[in-house]
Design a protein around this motif. Structure first.
Motif, PDB file in Angstrom:
ATOM      1  N   LEU A 327     -24.447  73.429  59.673  1.00  0.00           N
ATOM      2  CA  LEU A 327     -24.605  74.814  60.120  1.00  0.00           C
ATOM      3  C   LEU A 327     -23.780  75.790  59.283  1.00  0.00           C
ATOM      4  O   LEU A 327     -23.426  76.872  59.728  1.00  0.00           O
ATOM      5  CB  LEU A 327     -24.199  74.923  61.599  1.00  0.00           C
ATOM      6  N   ARG A 328     -23.484  75.362  58.067  1.00  0.00           N
ATOM      7  CA  ARG A 328     -22.640  76.168  57.194  1.00  0.00           C
ATOM      8  C   ARG A 328     -23.241  77.571  56.987  1.00  0.00           C
ATOM      9  O   ARG A 328     -22.529  78.565  56.960  1.00  0.00           O
ATOM     10  CB  ARG A 328     -22.528  75.459  55.848  1.00  0.00           C
ATOM     11  N   ALA A 329     -24.575  77.621  56.875  1.00  0.00           N
ATOM     12  CA  ALA A 329     -25.235  78.900  56.619  1.00  0.00           C
ATOM     13  C   ALA A 329     -24.987  79.890  57.755  1.00  0.00           C
ATOM     14  O   ALA A 329     -25.092  81.102  57.561  1.00  0.00           O
ATOM     15  CB  ALA A 329     -26.728  78.685  56.436  1.00  0.00           C
ATOM     16  N   TYR A 330     -24.653  79.371  58.937  1.00  0.00           N
ATOM     17  CA  TYR A 330     -24.420  80.256  60.096  1.00  0.00           C
ATOM     18  C   TYR A 330     -22.929  80.408  60.373  1.00  0.00           C
ATOM     19  O   TYR A 330     -22.513  80.792  61.450  1.00  0.00           O
ATOM     20  CB  TYR A 330     -25.144  79.704  61.325  1.00  0.00           C
ATOM     21  N   GLY A 331     -22.143  80.034  59.385  1.00  0.00           N
ATOM     22  CA  GLY A 331     -20.692  80.185  59.529  1.00  0.00           C
ATOM     23  C   GLY A 331     -20.070  79.142  60.429  1.00  0.00           C
ATOM     24  O   GLY A 331     -18.915  79.261  60.837  1.00  0.00           O
ATOM     25  N   VAL A 332     -20.835  78.120  60.780  1.00  0.00           N
ATOM     26  CA  VAL A 332     -20.288  77.078  61.657  1.00  0.00           C
ATOM     27  C   VAL A 332     -19.914  75.867  60.795  1.00  0.00           C
ATOM     28  O   VAL A 332     -20.783  75.195  60.252  1.00  0.00           O
ATOM     29  CB  VAL A 332     -21.310  76.649  62.735  1.00  0.00           C
ATOM     30  N   VAL A 333     -18.627  75.657  60.637  1.00  0.00           N
ATOM     31  CA  VAL A 333     -18.136  74.494  59.891  1.00  0.00           C
ATOM     32  C   VAL A 333     -17.175  73.753  60.819  1.00  0.00           C
ATOM     33  O   VAL A 333     -16.282  74.364  61.405  1.00  0.00           O
ATOM     34  CB  VAL A 333     -17.417  74.930  58.600  1.00  0.00           C
ATOM     35  N   GLU A 334     -17.434  72.475  60.964  1.00  0.00           N
ATOM     36  CA  GLU A 334     -16.591  71.691  61.877  1.00  0.00           C
ATOM     37  C   GLU A 334     -15.145  71.689  61.388  1.00  0.00           C
ATOM     38  O   GLU A 334     -14.899  71.803  60.188  1.00  0.00           O
ATOM     39  CB  GLU A 334     -17.095  70.236  61.929  1.00  0.00           C
ATOM     40  N   PRO A 335     -14.195  71.546  62.314  1.00  0.00           N
ATOM     41  CA  PRO A 335     -12.785  71.490  61.874  1.00  0.00           C
ATOM     42  C   PRO A 335     -12.600  70.359  60.864  1.00  0.00           C
ATOM     43  O   PRO A 335     -13.133  69.271  61.056  1.00  0.00           O
ATOM     44  CB  PRO A 335     -12.011  71.192  63.159  1.00  0.00           C
ATOM     45  N   PHE A 336     -11.867  70.664  59.785  1.00  0.00           N
ATOM     46  CA  PHE A 336     -11.667  69.669  58.725  1.00  0.00           C
ATOM     47  C   PHE A 336     -10.536  68.732  59.128  1.00  0.00           C
ATOM     48  O   PHE A 336      -9.431  69.162  59.415  1.00  0.00           O
ATOM     49  CB  PHE A 336     -11.334  70.399  57.424  1.00  0.00           C
ATOM     50  N   ARG A 337     -10.864  67.454  59.153  1.00  0.00           N
ATOM     51  CA  ARG A 337      -9.851  66.453  59.522  1.00  0.00           C
ATOM     52  C   ARG A 337      -9.989  65.251  58.601  1.00  0.00           C
ATOM     53  O   ARG A 337     -11.065  64.965  58.101  1.00  0.00           O
ATOM     54  CB  ARG A 337     -10.102  65.963  60.957  1.00  0.00           C
ATOM     55  N   PHE A 338      -8.885  64.564  58.394  1.00  0.00           N
ATOM     56  CA  PHE A 338      -8.956  63.266  57.716  1.00  0.00           C
ATOM     57  C   PHE A 338      -7.837  62.399  58.269  1.00  0.00           C
ATOM     58  O   PHE A 338      -6.827  62.919  58.770  1.00  0.00           O
ATOM     59  CB  PHE A 338      -8.843  63.414  56.180  1.00  0.00           C
ATOM     60  N   ALA A 339      -8.054  61.098  58.196  1.00  0.00           N
ATOM     61  CA  ALA A 339      -7.069  60.179  58.766  1.00  0.00           C
ATOM     62  C   ALA A 339      -5.786  60.205  57.937  1.00  0.00           C
ATOM     63  O   ALA A 339      -5.835  60.155  56.707  1.00  0.00           O
ATOM     64  CB  ALA A 339      -7.648  58.769  58.796  1.00  0.00           C
TER      65      ALA A 339
END
Lengths: 825, 232
Positions: A327-339
């Protein structure tokens, strides 16, 4: 200790270019290692998150054990689940906008309580043909309360009126301008479909600690219902893993090239510091102390390069995360996480990698007598070339034997077989080079004097031979990617060429048998279409023995004529004949599926598609090649429709007219059903483009290998030049001018790159076979062919890159001080 | 106090049947052909001879930097070449000082760090050697240059630092390989005066390889080496 640390830091900072080179190699290797490691979780999270949101964080889908699509939820026992939501879910197509695909949810007012309305509608307004949409859709289409939506569903167009607008949450989370969700009153949909009191979509939140425990308990207590996972992250992970494994595979090339470079750089460090090392030894340093100091330097390089690499890796993952957010085009980017563990793994990798790569030159640094180290006297060494040649030949022959004589075994150990072959090539070529140069040197010396001297230099300089190693590895990575990509394109093209159709319709958004029959009748009545060519197939994802699987619903009497891509011939008959009688519930399965699930002809297997499990008998096993790379079950289309209630699918047909003209006209008709109409060429091109995504990623790795390799080559040239400074000084004192010296250096570079490329070209065909076997290992079975024509531009580019890399060396050696170089010795 | 100093009557260095052969492919060169000699504690010996006579090879063997083909080198009664690597390293750190023709200072370390290098390598606390460092800096007249790196020093200064480094552990033996070979006459004389003072002041046994007739006479004894043998 403090002075030691200070010494190490000073020596590291002394040669800025080398510091940058080493950090660059370690940083890039670590970054790619980090990114490859984190990619699976990242993509799974990116894909999973919207699904989890859309399912309103429910975990279980409840279906009726009777197989009825619509059923009453009254008798569900809430054992193993916390709460459940019952609704009617239907696909539809918007008629008065631009034929967007909608999913209608028939819900009660109470089930809307988690949603935040931008206005404050009352329960009264949520009645009749009212519709609740998301803010995103309202903004995208400028819709307000009271606006009408003409929606085609259940075979008819219905008018809905927007009665509420809610935040982009829950089922609305994934709304886009092409497809979105609409909630309508349950009563309205139930009345329209005449299914009052019944539901076709019941989902629940798990009640136990794990999904499995919840499902077991629920299914035990609900004999009339069955709980199935609403969404299985393992499915996505298994799909993603194929690509990630391919990246890991390419990562090996980067690590090999970087390892050779770090090894070379430490050789240079040891060469440059021979006097300092000798001084340390003369002042009583033990050999262990010297090795400790040099390894500590490797440790610091690993630590710093690792830190940069982790930062770069995080950056890479962030970009990939952003790129893969649906949903990047709608400004929706999931919270960025990594282990957090990835940082530890990558840090350990960087330090270990730097130290292991440096180990050999470090150990050799103090092998000589102390006096010889101080005076840089080279001790006569036992020639190891012959031993390496024999070992390399054994590795190459062993790999070839396994690959040609026992392909299944070779596939099982494909990455190791390929690695052995590459190492074999790297061990064999120096002796071949030695032999060839000794054969031709005397012959070409009288005619091409400087060229002969340059080639002789390559023969005697370990550093220049190191260059050939770097170029060979980088070029093999290029051959891998180019062969893989071109083979993928060829395979897709061949697959489409083997299918007999002019036009292809897919993505039809209806599971209604009536709508499907209407579509097929319409097509049959169209005189432009060859009636007897009309054929339907359906692909559906499901679960077999706990594994992700694909069912391919086909018309058995037609499918074999439709495509030659899969050979269903079996003796005098055809494997698909056994599927003709749908009542027998037979299936023909893929060879890889049979091997993985331990199935054989005659085995009974439970196929779980659309939440309905039916037992089938395996009647045939066939090599499906790349038709589908997952576990694959061919069944009669009628079985999917009648036994699993799957009524959507793809339609193929021929036309008497120009397919491109007809596609434009048919698109208008199929837009009502969300369908996409394409000619065979369009479908093939799109498929090729989809496959290119993987090859683009692999190409990036290959490019990294070349870039790092060129830096490494430059480093090796410097080592070689440094080691031969006195020789150059002698030549200069004998009358050689700068131009001639430049010619020698350029010829050396050119010879190295050309020789390396000749080695790769000679090895190319065998390598292509090994790539094919590695691809099979990665569940992408395909025949890879090596094409010199396709590789040629890359070969030319490599020659240009490595020749350009020589230029800094020419500048550096411009001011060679003959007296200084002669005196120092 | 000298490390492991024995009775004055015992030789400090005892060489018996020392041979060194180099093999290069099929060519074998016998550089030292069986040398026997002793050097007494506190003695200042100069080794002279034409190029290729084996002077430096002999010095490197005395300094445990090379391994003989045959024969033994004993220092204070211990056979150098039967020692293990770590023992040899310890010996080089604490009992021997070696000065090279080309100084061989570590370019990234300051003057005082270079002088302290054997202590650093030995792992002893540097504080313990502060006075010794100051004393040596005073002796070599480099107190004002203690924080400089070698590249800021002249050849003579660098060689003086190399001598100080060789003396930091107060070793019994100082070996010098053509110490003035790279210096002008003024610096050469200054260095040799320093070496002679060290010999007299500390009683350090000194063995130098030199081409210089002038400086060879500064010692107690001259050994002439020719074709791997001593000549009279």
């Amino acid at each position: 200790m403090r002075i030691f640390c200070k010494y190490i830091m000073r020596t590291m900072l002394e040669k800025k270019a080398r510091l940058v080179l080493l950090l660059f190699a370690i940083t890039l290797s670590t970054a790619l290692f980090f990114a490859s490691l984190g990619l699976t979780d990242l993509i799974v999270e990116s894909v999973s998150r919207p699904i989890v949101e859309k399912t309103e964080e429910h975990h279980i889908r409840i279906v009726s054990e009777t197989g009825d699509s619509f059923f009453s939820a009254d008798d569900i026992v809430t054992a193993g689940i916390k709460s459940h939501t019952s609704s009617i879910v239907l696909p539809g197509v918007i008629q008065n906008l631009d034929h967007e695909i909608v999913t209608l949810h028939g819900r009660t007012w109470d089930s809307l309580s988690p949603y935040t309305f931008v206005d404050a509608p009352s329960e009264d307004s949520f009645s009749g043909s009212s519709a609740v949409i998301s803010v995103r859709v309202a903004e995208l289409f400028s819709l307000e309360r009271g606006d009408a939506l003409e929606v085609l569903f259940a075979g008819e167009t219905h008018t809905l009126h927007v009665s509420g607008i809610v935040g982009n949450q829950g089922v609305f989370y994934g709304d886009t301008n092409r497809s979105f969700d609409v909630i309508v009153p349950y009563g309205y949909l139930a009345e329209t479909l005449e299914v009052e009191g019944l539901y076709n979509h019941v989902t629940a939140v798990m009640g136990e600690d794990s999904l499995d425990a919840s499902l077991v308990l629920f299914n035990e207590m609900n004999p009339d219902f069955r709980g199935i996972p609403l969404y299985n992250e393992d499915f996505v992970a298994s799909m993603v893993n194929q690509q990630v494994n391919a990246l890991y595979f390419m990562l090996v090339f980067i690590i090999l090239v970087s390892g050779v470079i770090i090894h070379g750089a430490f050789k240079l460090i040891v060469t440059e510091r021979r006097r300092v090392i000798g001084t340390f030894l003369s002042q009583g340093a033990t050999k262990g102390t010297i090795r400790g100091i040099l390894l500590a330097e490797g440790f610091v390089y690993g630590l710093v390069g690792g830190a940069f690499g982790i930062l770069l890796g995080i950056g890479m993952l962030y970009v990939l995360h952003d790129y893969s957010s649906p949903l990047r085009a709608y400004g929706v980017v999931e919270p960025f996480r990594f282990a957090g563990a990835l940082v530890v793994y990558a840090g350990l990798f960087a330090i270990g990698f730097a130290m292991v790569s440096a180990l050999s030159p470090v150990i050799r640094s103090v092998r000589r007598e102390v006096k010889n180290i101080i005076l840089d006297i080279r001790e006569p060494q036992r020639k190891k070339g012959a031993l390496l040649f024999v070992l390399g030949t054994l590795l190459l022959c062993g790999s070839a034997l396994l690959s040609y004589v026992s392909p299944p075994t070779a596939i099982d150990y494909a990455p190791f077989v390929m690695l052995s072959a590459i190492i074999g090539v790297l061990m064999v070529y120096p002796r071949v080079l030695d032999f060839l140069i000794s054969l031709f040197f005397r012959r070409i010396l009288p005619v091409f004097r400087l060229t002969a001297l340059s080639i002789q230099n390559v023969r005697t300089s370990a550093a220049l031979r190191g260059n050939i190693t770097v170029i060979v590895i980088a070029a093999i990575s290029v051959v891998t990617v180019v062969s893989l990509s071109s083979s993928m394109v060829r395979i897709v093209t061949d697959a489409f060429d083997s299918m007999r159709f002019d036009i292809y319709v897919h993505n039809i958004q209806t599971n209604d048998p009536g709508s499907r029959r209407t579509i097929m009748d319409t097509l049959r009545e169209d005189e432009r279409i060859v009636g007897e060519s009309l054929m339907e197939t359906t692909s559906v994802e499901g679960n077999v023995a706990g594994e992700f699987a694909i069912a391919e619903g086909i018309e058995p009497g037609r499918f074999d004529d439709f495509t030659d891509y899969i050979d269903f011939t079996h003796g005098d008959g055809n494997l698909l004949d056994a599927l003709e009688n749908a009542e027998e519930r037979n299936t023909v399965i893929a060879t890889t599926t049979a091997a993985r699930l331990g199935l054989d002809v005659g085995s009974a297997v439970d196929l779980d598609f659309n939440g309905i499990v039916q037992t089938y008998t395996v009647t045939g096993i066939v090599d499906v090649r790349l038709w589908n790379t997952r576990d694959m079950f061919f069944v009669n289309l009628a079985n999917l429709r009648e036994d699993h209630h799957i009524d959507h699918g793809r339609i193929y047909f021929d036309t008497h007219e120009n397919p491109e003209t007809l596609v434009d006209e048919l698109q208008d008709y199929f837009r009502n059903f969300g369908g996409i109409v394409q000619t065979r060429d369009e479908a093939r091109d799109i498929n090729i483009e989809n496959n290119r995504q993987l090859s683009r990623m692999l190409s990036a790795f290959s490019l990294f290998a070349i870039v790092i390799g060129s830096f490494g080559a430059l480093n090796n040239m410097f080592i070689s030049c440094l080691q031969r400074k006195r020789d150059f000084a002698v030549l200069e004192s004998l009358g050689t001018h700068q131009g001639q010296r430049n010619r020698i250096l350029l010829t050396e570079s050119l010879f190295c790159v050309v020789f390396a490329l000749v080695v790769v070209v000679l090895y190319g065909n065998f390598h292509a076979r090994l790539i094919g076997q590695v691809a099979s290992f990665l569940l992408l079975p395909m025949d890879i062919t090596f094409s010199l024509v396709e590789i040629f531009p890359f070969l030319l580019a490599s020659i240009a890159i490595y020749t350009l890399a020589t230029l800094p060396l020419l500048v550096k050696t411009r001011n060679l001080n003959v007296i200084e170089e002669m005196k120092i010795e | 106090m000298k490390n492991d100093m024995k009775k004055a009557s015992d030789p400090c260095i005892k060489v018996e049947g020392l041979k060194k052969t180099f093999v290069n492919g099929t060519v074998t060169v016998e550089v030292l052909k069986g040398l026997d000699f002793t050097i007494a504690p506190g003695e200042f010996v100069s080794i002279m001879g034409p190029s290729g006579s084996g002077k430096s090879t002999l010095l490197y063997l005395l300094g445990a930097l090379d391994t003989p083909t045959a024969g033994t080198v004993q220092m204070n009664g211990r056979n150098l070449h039967s020692m293990r690597g770590r023992e040899k390293s310890r010996l080089r750190r604490t009992e021997l000082g070696f000065v090279f023709q080309f100084y061989n200072l570590v370019p990234n370390l300051t003057v005082e760090e270079n002088i302290l290098l054997p202590i650093i390598l030995d792992g002893k606390p540097l504080k313990m050697y502060k006075e010794r460092l100051d004393e040596l800096l005073r002796i070599i007249d480099m107190e004002d240059h203690r924080k400089h790196t070698p590249r800021k020093l002249s050849g003579g200064q660098q060689q003086r630092v190399a001598v100080a480094r060789a003396l930091i552990f107060d070793p019994g033996v100082l070996l010098l390989d053509e110490p003035t070979g790279n210096l002008d006459s003024k610096n050469s004389e200054s260095l040799m005066r320093l070496v002679a003072d060290i010999n007299k002041t500390f009683g350090t046994t000194i063995v130098q390889v030199t081409h210089s007739d002038t400086f060879s006479t500064w010692g107690d004894r001259i050994l002439h080496l020719e074709d791997g043998m001593f000549s009279d």
